[in-house]
Scaffold this active site. Structure first.
Site, mmCIF file in Angstrom:
data_model
loop_
_atom_site.group_PDB
_atom_site.id
_atom_site.type_symbol
_atom_site.label_atom_id
_atom_site.label_comp_id
_atom_site.label_asym_id
_atom_site.label_seq_id
_atom_site.Cartn_x
_atom_site.Cartn_y
_atom_site.Cartn_z
ATOM 1 C CD GLU A 1 -37.641 17.681 -32.374
ATOM 2 O OE1 GLU A 1 -37.077 16.680 -31.904
ATOM 3 O OE2 GLU A 1 -37.542 18.010 -33.569
ATOM 4 C CG HIS B 1 -30.604 18.587 -29.448
ATOM 5 N ND1 HIS B 1 -29.717 18.926 -30.441
ATOM 6 C CD2 HIS B 1 -31.661 18.022 -30.074
ATOM 7 C CE1 HIS B 1 -30.226 18.592 -31.613
ATOM 8 N NE2 HIS B 1 -31.409 18.032 -31.416
ATOM 9 C CD GLU B 2 -34.349 16.309 -28.332
ATOM 10 O OE1 GLU B 2 -35.087 16.849 -29.173
ATOM 11 O OE2 GLU B 2 -33.402 15.556 -28.646
ATOM 12 C CG HIS C 1 -35.620 20.519 -31.656
ATOM 13 N ND1 HIS C 1 -35.351 20.876 -32.958
ATOM 14 C CD2 HIS C 1 -34.906 19.393 -31.415
ATOM 15 C CE1 HIS C 1 -34.508 19.990 -33.483
ATOM 16 N NE2 HIS C 1 -34.216 19.085 -32.569
ATOM 17 C CD GLU D 1 -32.755 17.791 -35.463
ATOM 18 O OE1 GLU D 1 -32.009 18.113 -34.504
ATOM 19 O OE2 GLU D 1 -33.893 17.306 -35.316
ATOM 20 C CG ASP E 1 -37.257 6.833 -40.855
ATOM 21 O OD1 ASP E 1 -37.161 7.916 -40.252
ATOM 22 O OD2 ASP E 1 -38.211 6.040 -40.690
ATOM 23 C CE1 TYR F 1 -29.793 14.967 -36.805
ATOM 24 C CE2 TYR F 1 -29.785 16.070 -34.676
ATOM 25 C CZ TYR F 1 -30.353 15.179 -35.557
ATOM 26 O OH TYR F 1 -31.486 14.505 -35.206
HETATM 27 N N1 BES Z 1 -35.672 15.479 -33.761
HETATM 28 C C1 BES Z 1 -34.574 14.672 -33.387
HETATM 29 C C2 BES Z 1 -34.849 13.207 -33.430
HETATM 30 C C3 BES Z 1 -35.338 12.692 -34.784
HETATM 31 C C4 BES Z 1 -34.815 13.169 -35.962
HETATM 32 C C5 BES Z 1 -36.307 11.724 -34.816
HETATM 33 C C6 BES Z 1 -35.285 12.689 -37.174
HETATM 34 C C7 BES Z 1 -36.762 11.235 -36.024
HETATM 35 C C8 BES Z 1 -36.257 11.718 -37.211
HETATM 36 C C9 BES Z 1 -34.058 15.042 -31.998
HETATM 37 O O1 BES Z 1 -34.140 16.381 -31.696
HETATM 38 C C10 BES Z 1 -32.594 14.717 -31.961
HETATM 39 O O2 BES Z 1 -31.878 15.299 -32.724
HETATM 40 N N2 BES Z 1 -32.169 13.833 -31.073
HETATM 41 C C11 BES Z 1 -30.775 13.501 -30.914
HETATM 42 C C12 BES Z 1 -30.254 14.236 -29.715
HETATM 43 C C13 BES Z 1 -28.880 14.787 -29.829
HETATM 44 C C14 BES Z 1 -28.495 15.444 -31.119
HETATM 45 C C15 BES Z 1 -28.544 15.659 -28.648
HETATM 46 C C16 BES Z 1 -30.685 11.998 -30.714
HETATM 47 O O3 BES Z 1 -31.715 11.333 -30.783
HETATM 48 O O4 BES Z 1 -29.593 11.482 -30.530
HETATM 49 ZN ZN ZN Z 2 -32.795 17.567 -32.807
#
Ligand code: BES
Ligand code: ZN
Length: 616
Positions: free
Chosen positions: A272, A296-297, A300, A319, A377, A385
């Site tokens: 996002e 989703h993004e 955010h 999330e 990580d 989520y």
């Molecule tokens: N912010 C996240 C991606 C992220 C989280 C990157 C933690 C690094 C560390 C992003 O908004 C996300 O949740 N992406 C999901 C999309 C889905 C839930 C629709 C993905 O990457 O799959």
């Molecule tokens: Zn997210």
């Protein structure tokens, strides 16, 4: 001093807070590094006038430091500690009175150990014409770009002055006018981010990038070969998403909302980054079936980017809320709550799986995860989520949709531009519902077990779902339990992609695996092997691997060379490793350079090849 809220930063951000950041960086494709300076304007927070500023850094080469425009030698990059990097200490001899600002100008270059950047050679791009680079800072990788207070509890405005021979995209609004020409065919691209943002939202990308409109306030940016398909994928929904989100929360505050579709090694579905969401090309599936990632993004923009969890421990505030808003947007677009519930059911299954994988008593199954000594990580999973979603949704059902809809803008307005923890969220909720007009809700509200919700492991209470869209998927799965079921393409021809996924996940969850014959017939009859939708293809491969259909393994290995999105890569490697360890390791070695550094580290861990992974 207040207790430090974020255990994943080494900075002394209780004493100083970054208010403005200027990044003057040159993108050096030949050396695969960023070089230049960053200027941090830090405000003293205490009357005790701290005489030292400590910043996060990780594998960054610092060459000189100026304090209030005067060169100083009183700085030091300290020894590296596990996960959190090498803090940079700068002496401020006189300190500064509370509210006063000092300016630190740091000359730096990133190194080949930088975890926030991926560099692609022209031959690794689709049109082979130019190199490409992109950043991914969440959760704690911004510190490998430049020294900073790398915590979501600190928000800064930004000026980006980025020099590159190729088009640059950043998490700021382009400064009007053509980019200034520089020597050697390079250009200076300027952007500003006037809304204060945390360091993890700093983002850059550069390469052969072109754009096309996808909405009134939106363009898609990507490589020339990918432009038309990307535009088609999003142009129908973009404005509808924005309008729906604005109705649920309040008007979008960032100006433009654009999407950058990255090369296939982008390790997430979406990120996002303000102004430009970064997205995996796997959502450009030619069927508009994966656009919920954009919903989703976009969500955010309120939950996460405007109102931010103050540490990774409270990540669910980003999330969980975003999943809730995403589902509200999807339901609004379809004009039906069945779509909200259908997506929530998928989420519930994913939560069950994540909890089973961690073990139901594991710390990482809590809504608020203790991050002391932890690499964010490593703690990352579906839990924040979906457990987060279920918590928000439980509050919605407790007070009723009409009341909850009034709380949403109140909450986002109250915390806009700030960062908060779960208890501040609780207090905001209680404060809102203590108003006289909600007196009838008093008992319900006092029944909420906040501590229990924040700190219990395992599954939360399961709500009732409207299963109308999911039932057909389970019915078909039920038929596949009988070994002599003879399938036909028409079983699923009228379904949306996510229904096929629910069906495939249900089959994957059978007590017994499919036989090799069943698995092959499933793949063939439903066209899963030829699908351009990687969600479906990878879900099918998981079934085929469980069935020990070795004829599918080469296809798995090929897919692992085509996508670097961790959501697919990690389960595919974990399962390939179980059925054919040698092929899994060989495939990883073959595609190691294709993966983003974070994905590479994670896959190494999944394959048991770690040890060589994260340097301390
Ligand atoms: N912010 C996240 C991606 C992220 C989280 C990157 C933690 C690094 C560390 C992003 O908004 C996300 O949740 N992406 C999901 C999309 C889905 C839930 C629709 C993905 O990457 O799959
Ligand atoms: Zn997210």
């Amino acid at each position: 001093m207040a207790p430090v809220r974020d255990h994943n930063t080494l900075s002394n951000y209780d004493a100083w807070r970054t208010k403005h950041t200027t990044a003057n960086l040159k993108i050096d494709f030949a050396e695969k590094c960023l070089r230049g300076s960053v200027i941090l304007e830090l405000e003293s927070q205490t009357d005790k006038a701290s005489k030292e500023i400590i910043l996060d850094s990780s594998h960054v080469n610092v060459s000189s430091v100026k304090l209030n425009s005067t060169p100083t030698s009183k700085w030091e990059v300290k020894e590296r500690t596990q996960y959190y990097g090498s803090p940079v200490h700068v002496v401020v001899p006189e300190g500064a009175a509370k509210g006063e600002t000092v300016k630190l100008e740091i000359e730096l270059a990133t190194t080949d150990k930088c975890t926030a950047l991926q560099w692609l050679t022209p031959s690794q791009t689709s049109n082979k014409k130019a190199p490409f680079m992109f950043s991914q800072c969440q959760a704690i990788h911004a510190r490998s770009l430049f020294p900073c207070q790398d915590t979501p509890d600190v928000k800064s405005t930004y000026d980006f002055n980025i020099t590159s021979p190729y088009v640059v995209v950043a998490s700021g609004v382009p400064v009007p006018g053509e980019p200034e020409e520089k020597e050697g065919g390079e250009k200076l691209y300027k952007f500003q981010q006037k809304v204060p943002i945390p360091s993890y939202l700093f983002a850059l990308s550069s390469g052969d990038i072109v754009t096309a409109p996808i909405g009134k306030r939106s363009v898609v940016a990507t490589g020339p070969n990918e432009l038309k398909a990307s535009q088609w994928e999003f142009q129908d929904d973009m404005d509808k998403f924005l309008e729906a989100a604005e109705k649920i929360v309040f008007p979008y505050k960032w100006g433009e909302y654009n999407v950058l579709v990255l090369p296939p090694s982008f390790p997430y579905g979406g990120m996002e980054n303000p102004i430009f969401t970064f997205a995996t090309p796997t959502i450009v599936s030619g069927d508009r079936q994966n656009v919920d990632v954009i919903a989703h993004e976009l969500s955010h923009s309120w939950s996460g980017n405007l109102v931010t969890s103050c540490s990774w421990e409270h990540f669910w505030l980003n999330e969980g809320w975003t999943m809730y808003l995403e589902r509200r947007i999807i339901a609004a677009i379809h004009g039906s709550n069945a779509h909200f519930d259908f997506s929530a059911i998928r989420g519930w299954t994913a939560l069950e799986e994540a909890i089973a994988e961690h073990g139901k008593d594991h710390e990482f199954t809590k809504l608020c995860i203790n991050h002391k000594g932890i690499d964010p990580d490593d703690a990352f999973s579906t839990v924040p989520y979906e457990k987060g979603f279920h918590f928000v949704y439980s509050l919605d059902r407790l007070v009723g949709r009409e009341n909850f809809d009034k709380f949403i803008p109140y909450y986002f307005n109250k915390w806009a531009g700030k960062s908060l923890d779960s208890f501040e969220f609780r207090d905001t909720f209680l404060e809102f519902f203590s108003a006289p007009e909600y007196a009838s809700l008093k008992d319900k509200i006092s029944s909420i077990d906040w501590e229990g919700r924040f700190y219990s492991t395992g599954l939360p209470p399961k709500p009732e779902f409207d299963t109308s869209l999911a039932d057909v998927c389970y019915e078909l799965a039920e038929k596949w339990k009988s070994k002599d079921y003879s399938p036909s393409a028409s079983d699923i021809s009228s379904w949306i992609g996510n229904q096929v996924l629910v069906f495939l996940n249900a089959v994957q969850d059978f007590d017994e695996p499919l036989t090799v014959e069943q698995s092959q017939s499933l793949g063939k009859t439903y066209g899963l092997l030829d699908s351009k939708n990687v969600e479906l293809k990878s879900a099918y491969y998981l079934i085929a691997m469980r069935a020990k259909d070795s004829s599918a393994y080469p296809g798995v290995a090929d897919l692992l060379g085509q996508v670097g999105r961790m959501k697919f890569v990690r389960p595919l490697y974990r399962n390939l490793n179980k059925v054919d360890h040698d092929l899994a390791v060989k495939t990883f070695e073959k595609y190691r350079d294709f993966y983003h550094p974070i994905c590479r580290q994670m896959a190494e861990k999944d394959l048991g090849l770690a040890g060589s992974s994260k340097s301390p």
